[in-house]
Structures are given as structure tokens and as C-alpha cells.
Design an enzyme around this catalytic site. Structure first.
Site, PDB file in Angstrom:
ATOM      1  N   ARG A 159       0.826  -1.220   0.000  1.00 50.37           N
ATOM      2  CA  ARG A 159       0.000   0.000   0.000  1.00 50.37           C
ATOM      3  C   ARG A 159       0.857   1.265   0.000  1.00 50.37           C
ATOM      4  NH1 ARG A 159      -4.523  -0.049   4.365  1.00 50.37           N
ATOM      5  NH2 ARG A 159      -4.977   1.932   3.329  1.00 50.37           N
TER       6      ARG A 159
ATOM      7  N   TYR B 244      -8.157  15.253  -5.524  1.00 52.63           N
ATOM      8  CA  TYR B 244      -8.352  16.592  -4.943  1.00 52.63           C
ATOM      9  C   TYR B 244      -7.528  16.730  -3.680  1.00 52.63           C
ATOM     10  CZ  TYR B 244     -11.727  13.800  -2.299  1.00 52.63           C
ATOM     11  OH  TYR B 244     -12.315  12.815  -1.555  1.00 52.63           O
TER      12      TYR B 244
ATOM     13  N   MET C 239      -6.879  18.322   0.257  1.00 46.49           N
ATOM     14  CA  MET C 239      -7.707  18.551   1.458  1.00 46.49           C
ATOM     15  C   MET C 239      -6.894  19.109   2.615  1.00 46.49           C
ATOM     16  SD  MET C 239     -10.070  15.269   2.200  1.00 46.49           S
ATOM     17  CE  MET C 239     -10.641  16.028   3.718  1.00 46.49           C
TER      18      MET C 239
ATOM     19  N   HIS D 185     -14.641   7.296  10.189  1.00 48.04           N
ATOM     20  CA  HIS D 185     -14.350   7.593   8.777  1.00 48.04           C
ATOM     21  C   HIS D 185     -13.981   6.299   8.032  1.00 48.04           C
ATOM     22  CE1 HIS D 185     -12.343   9.501   5.305  1.00 48.04           C
ATOM     23  NE2 HIS D 185     -11.335   8.680   5.531  1.00 48.04           N
TER      24      HIS D 185
ATOM     25  N   GLN E  49      -8.669   3.821  -2.756  1.00 46.71           N
ATOM     26  CA  GLN E  49      -8.283   5.167  -2.331  1.00 46.71           C
ATOM     27  C   GLN E  49      -6.809   5.185  -1.980  1.00 46.71           C
ATOM     28  OE1 GLN E  49      -8.122   3.860   0.697  1.00 46.71           O
ATOM     29  NE2 GLN E  49      -8.095   5.389   2.302  1.00 46.71           N
TER      30      GLN E  49
HETATM   31  O1  76R Z   1      -8.969   3.262  10.883  1.00 50.00           O
HETATM   32  C1  76R Z   1      -9.222   3.174   9.662  1.00 50.00           C
HETATM   33  O2  76R Z   1      -9.684   2.177   9.113  1.00 50.00           O
HETATM   34  C2  76R Z   1      -8.972   4.364   8.818  1.00 50.00           C
HETATM   35  C3  76R Z   1      -8.048   4.126   7.643  1.00 50.00           C
HETATM   36  C4  76R Z   1      -8.038   5.458   6.937  1.00 50.00           C
HETATM   37  C5  76R Z   1      -7.223   6.559   7.223  1.00 50.00           C
HETATM   38  C6  76R Z   1      -6.133   6.700   8.268  1.00 50.00           C
HETATM   39  C7  76R Z   1      -8.915   5.831   5.860  1.00 50.00           C
HETATM   40  C8  76R Z   1      -9.861   4.984   5.276  1.00 50.00           C
HETATM   41  N1  76R Z   1      -8.654   7.135   5.509  1.00 50.00           N
HETATM   42  C9  76R Z   1      -7.628   7.603   6.310  1.00 50.00           C
HETATM   43  C10 76R Z   1      -7.049   8.870   6.284  1.00 50.00           C
HETATM   44 MN1  76R Z   1      -9.684   8.252   4.174  1.00 50.00          MN
HETATM   45  N2  76R Z   1     -10.613   9.319   2.738  1.00 50.00           N
HETATM   46  C11 76R Z   1     -10.611  10.695   2.634  1.00 50.00           C
HETATM   47  C12 76R Z   1     -11.575  11.074   1.628  1.00 50.00           C
HETATM   48  O3  76R Z   1     -12.650  13.227   3.861  1.00 50.00           O
HETATM   49  C13 76R Z   1     -13.587  13.216   3.060  1.00 50.00           C
HETATM   50  O4  76R Z   1     -14.771  13.508   3.359  1.00 50.00           O
HETATM   51  C14 76R Z   1     -13.346  12.849   1.624  1.00 50.00           C
HETATM   52  C15 76R Z   1     -11.908  12.495   1.261  1.00 50.00           C
HETATM   53  C16 76R Z   1     -12.110   9.903   1.121  1.00 50.00           C
HETATM   54  C17 76R Z   1     -13.157   9.786   0.023  1.00 50.00           C
HETATM   55  C18 76R Z   1     -11.507   8.814   1.830  1.00 50.00           C
HETATM   56  C19 76R Z   1     -11.788   7.483   1.587  1.00 50.00           C
HETATM   57  N3  76R Z   1      -8.623   9.912   4.714  1.00 50.00           N
HETATM   58  C20 76R Z   1      -7.550   9.942   5.548  1.00 50.00           C
HETATM   59  C21 76R Z   1      -7.013  11.275   5.600  1.00 50.00           C
HETATM   60  C22 76R Z   1      -5.808  11.722   6.434  1.00 50.00           C
HETATM   61  C23 76R Z   1      -6.346  12.341   7.687  1.00 50.00           C
HETATM   62  C24 76R Z   1      -5.440  12.374   8.876  1.00 50.00           C
HETATM   63  O5  76R Z   1      -4.485  11.563   8.974  1.00 50.00           O
HETATM   64  O6  76R Z   1      -5.692  13.207   9.789  1.00 50.00           O
HETATM   65  C25 76R Z   1      -7.812  12.055   4.780  1.00 50.00           C
HETATM   66  C26 76R Z   1      -7.663  13.534   4.491  1.00 50.00           C
HETATM   67  C27 76R Z   1      -8.815  11.184   4.222  1.00 50.00           C
HETATM   68  C28 76R Z   1      -9.819  11.575   3.355  1.00 50.00           C
HETATM   69  N4  76R Z   1     -10.672   6.550   3.589  1.00 50.00           N
HETATM   70  C29 76R Z   1     -10.564   5.284   4.121  1.00 50.00           C
HETATM   71  C30 76R Z   1     -11.422   6.444   2.413  1.00 50.00           C
HETATM   72  C31 76R Z   1     -11.788   5.063   2.219  1.00 50.00           C
HETATM   73  C32 76R Z   1     -12.578   4.541   1.019  1.00 50.00           C
HETATM   74  C33 76R Z   1     -11.261   4.350   3.280  1.00 50.00           C
HETATM   75  C34 76R Z   1     -11.372   2.866   3.567  1.00 50.00           C
HETATM   76  C35 76R Z   1     -10.257   2.184   2.850  1.00 50.00           C
HETATM   77  C36 76R Z   1     -10.163   0.736   3.178  1.00 50.00           C
HETATM   78  O7  76R Z   1     -10.335   0.373   4.346  1.00 50.00           O
HETATM   79  O8  76R Z   1      -9.895  -0.013   2.228  1.00 50.00           O
END
Ligand code: 76R
Length: 285
Positions: free
Chosen positions: A150, A164, A166, A191, A204
Site C-alpha cells: 500500500r 483533490y 484537502m 471515517h 483510495q
Molecule cells: O482506521 C481506519 O480504518 C482508517 C483508515 C483510513 C485513514 C487513516 C482511511 C480509510 N482514511 C484515512 C485517512 Mn480516508 N478518505 C478521505 C476522503 O474526507 C472526506 O470527506 C473525503 C476524502 C475519502 C473519500 C476517503 C476514503 N482519509 C484519511 C485522511 C488523512 C487524515 C489524517 O491523517 O488526519 C484524509 C484527508 C482522508 C480523506 N478513507 C478510508 C477512504 C476510504 C474509502 C477508506 C477505507 C479504505 C479501506 O479500508 O480499504
């Protein structure tokens, strides 16, 4: 003992998005045989990059550019090399960089940071002492190995990409960066639960860009159905971390096509997409 507020991250591929505007008028003024030679050179060079799985070309919808070229590399040096290879193409004389984004693939370890801290504290280590840092590095190193696929991804072979940038909000009232780690961990967990329901429909890749570009993260989503982007992002807007703490930049939506189809593209056709063969990654360093 105050615990550090910063979640651990695993950092991987150096990532560059290049958004390019094509000068169609200048192009059409070229003789046909010149155009053919220019396309042949670009197809060959970009084809070589594409065959590694680490670069990809997209036809951008809308006014923010005609093409997006995405590169994942092992280092900023290799990224700059990729950039210079694109710059050295004769085609570059017809392309203007309308935008770009520099970041590093990032896995945020919200789920395990507090556990790592607790384990280190239990051993009697003080935060940031040499033993603490060494203990943390040990755990991170194991995770880095487990997460290698990954952290060092190939460009996922889907037709559509949505990119995009953020930020997390740092306002006077609402400020992500002053929240306790436990609160951020809970919100990131929620999230993740939404995201996981889209597994299979969307891939993603989150990249961190603090110190590299104007926003804090880049989000790349890849899917075979563009409506999935709208549904996923809409659903996340209602989730606490996005509803309160997410700020978004411009969205770029592109259609993937192969370097061998550049001739079609520059003849004014929208190329279809068939995933090109990618060299076996086990043979790559
Ligand atoms: O504990 C967990 O399972 C979370 C794993 C995870 C992290 C750490 C995760 C899962 N994301 C993470 C971090 Mn995300 N993500 C976005 C967007 O924010 C929005 O409203 C839209 C933009 C999408 C569509 C999305 C999708 N993610 C982040 C971070 C960093 C934040 C930080 O570290 O403070 C951002 C900015 C962000 C934004 N996220 C997922 C997804 C999807 C589809 C997953 C599940 C992926 C999977 O489990 O296969």
C-alpha cells in the site's frame, strides 16, 4: 506523563500529479508527419513509464487541463527524473503545466498510535527519550514491511480517477489540531468504517503534502464507475470528521488511457480504456 499528540504515519511513494493543458491550435498548425513523429516519441517514453505500473495518463474532463499524468516513485530524485523525462519530450512544446501536486503516500496510524504509546510508557520509557524513539521505530518498521504494497502502489488499473487536495480545519472555533488524540482516533475510525463499505468499488490512496504543497493531503480515488466518487464523498460529508473538519480544494476527474493511444487523443478522440500489461512487480526492485 503527556503523550505526543501527533499520530504516527507510514510514508511511501513520492507522488506527483501533473495537470497539463494542450495547445490544440499550435498542434494543428504542425505538418502531419511532424505530429506523427512527436506522438511516436511520447508514446514510447510514456509507454515505458506506464509499463512499470508507476505512471499513468488520464484525459481530464473540464477546464483545468487536458491531461493528468500521475507518477509514484521511490524518491523525490526519481520523481524529478520522471518530470524531466516528460519535459524533454518534443510534445512538451505543446503542453503547459496548468497545475501540479507534490505529496508522499501516507498511511495514518490513528488506530495504533495510542497503543504504541501505551506499550512504550508501560516499559517506563519517557516520551521522546532515545529508548522511546527506538521502540517506536521498531514497531513502525514492522508495519512498514507489512504495508509495503500500500505504501509503494502501482496506479490502480481503473478507468476513472478523482483527485483533490484537502485540509483539516484550523479555525478559531473548530481546530482539528488541538483535539485530543483519542477524539481524532475515534473520528478517523468512524471515517474508516464508511470507507470500508466501498471496498471493491473504489480504491483510495491518501498522500500527505504538509511541507510539500499548499494543502495537507491529496486524495486519489480510482473506480470503474464515476458515480461511486459522488456517493462516497457525499456520504462522508455527513460523517463528523468531514462535516466539521474537512476543507476541500479543486477536484480533478480523469479518464485513464494508455500511452499507445496518445495518437488517438491528439487526433481529438476520447480513447477507450483497456488495462495495459504491467511488468511483473516481483521482478522489479
Ligand atoms: O482506521 C481506519 O480504518 C482508517 C483508515 C483510513 C485513514 C487513516 C482511511 C480509510 N482514511 C484515512 C485517512 Mn480516508 N478518505 C478521505 C476522503 O474526507 C472526506 O470527506 C473525503 C476524502 C475519502 C473519500 C476517503 C476514503 N482519509 C484519511 C485522511 C488523512 C487524515 C489524517 O491523517 O488526519 C484524509 C484527508 C482522508 C480523506 N478513507 C478510508 C477512504 C476510504 C474509502 C477508506 C477505507 C479504505 C479501506 O479500508 O480499504
Amino acid at each position: 506523563m503527556a503523550m505526543p499528540a501527533v499520530p504516527y504515519t507510514l510514508d511511501g511513494a513520492a507522488t506527483l500529479h501533473q495537470m497539463l493543458r494542450f495547445h490544440w491550435d499550435k498542434w494543428h498548425a504542425q505538418p502531419a508527419d511532424e505530429r506523427e513523429a512527436i506522438v511516436a516519441e511520447a508514446s514510447e517514453v510514456l509507454g515505458e513509464m506506464e509499463a512499470t505500473g508507476k505512471s499513468a495518463i488520464f484525459s481530464l474532463l473540464g477546464h483545468r487541463g487536458d491531461l493528468m499524468v500521475l507518477h509514484f516513485r521511490d524518491s523525490f530524485d526519481a520523481l524529478n527524473e520522471a518530470e524531466m523525462r516528460v519535459n524533454s519530450l518534443r510534445l512538451r512544446g505543446f503542453l503547459e503545466v496548468s497545475h501540479s501536486y507534490l505529496s508522499v503516500v501516507e498511511l495514518g496510524l490513528y488506530a495504533s498510535t495510542s497503543k504504541i504509546h501505551a506499550d512504550l510508557a508501560e516499559k517506563g520509557f519517557a516520551p521522546h527519550s532515545p529508548e522511546w524513539e527506538a521502540g517506536a521505530e521498531d514497531v513502525l518498521d514492522r508495519q512498514r514491511k507489512a504495508m509495503a504494497p500500500r505504501l509503494w502502489p502501482d496506479v490502480p488499473p481503473h478507468r476513472y480517477c478523482c483527485f483533490y487536495p484537502m485540509d483539516r480545519k484550523r479555525g478559531e472555533e473548530k481546530n482539528w489540531y488541538v483535539l485530543p488524540l483519542a477524539d481524532r482516533q475515534r473520528m478517523m475510525h468512524e471515517h474508516g468504517l464508511i470507507g470500508r463499505r466501498y471496498q471493491g468499488a473504489v480504491k483510495q490512496i491518501i498522500s500527505g503534502s504538509i511541507g510539500f504543497d499548499n494543502w495537507e493531503w491529496g486524495v486519489d480515488l480510482f473506480a470503474d464507475d464515476p458515480l461511486v466518487f459522488k456517493k462516497l464523498i457525499y456520504e462522508m460529508r455527513f460523517d463528523e470528521v468531514s462535516a466539521i473538519y474537512a476543507l476541500f480544494g479543486d477536484f480533478y476527474v480523469g479518464l485513464r488511457f494508455g500511452a499507445s493511444q496518445l495518437g488517438e487523443f491528439f487526433a481529438g478522440k476520447s480513447p477507450t480504456w483497456e488495462a495495459p500489461p504491467v511488468e511483473d512487480s516481483s521482478e522489479r526492485p
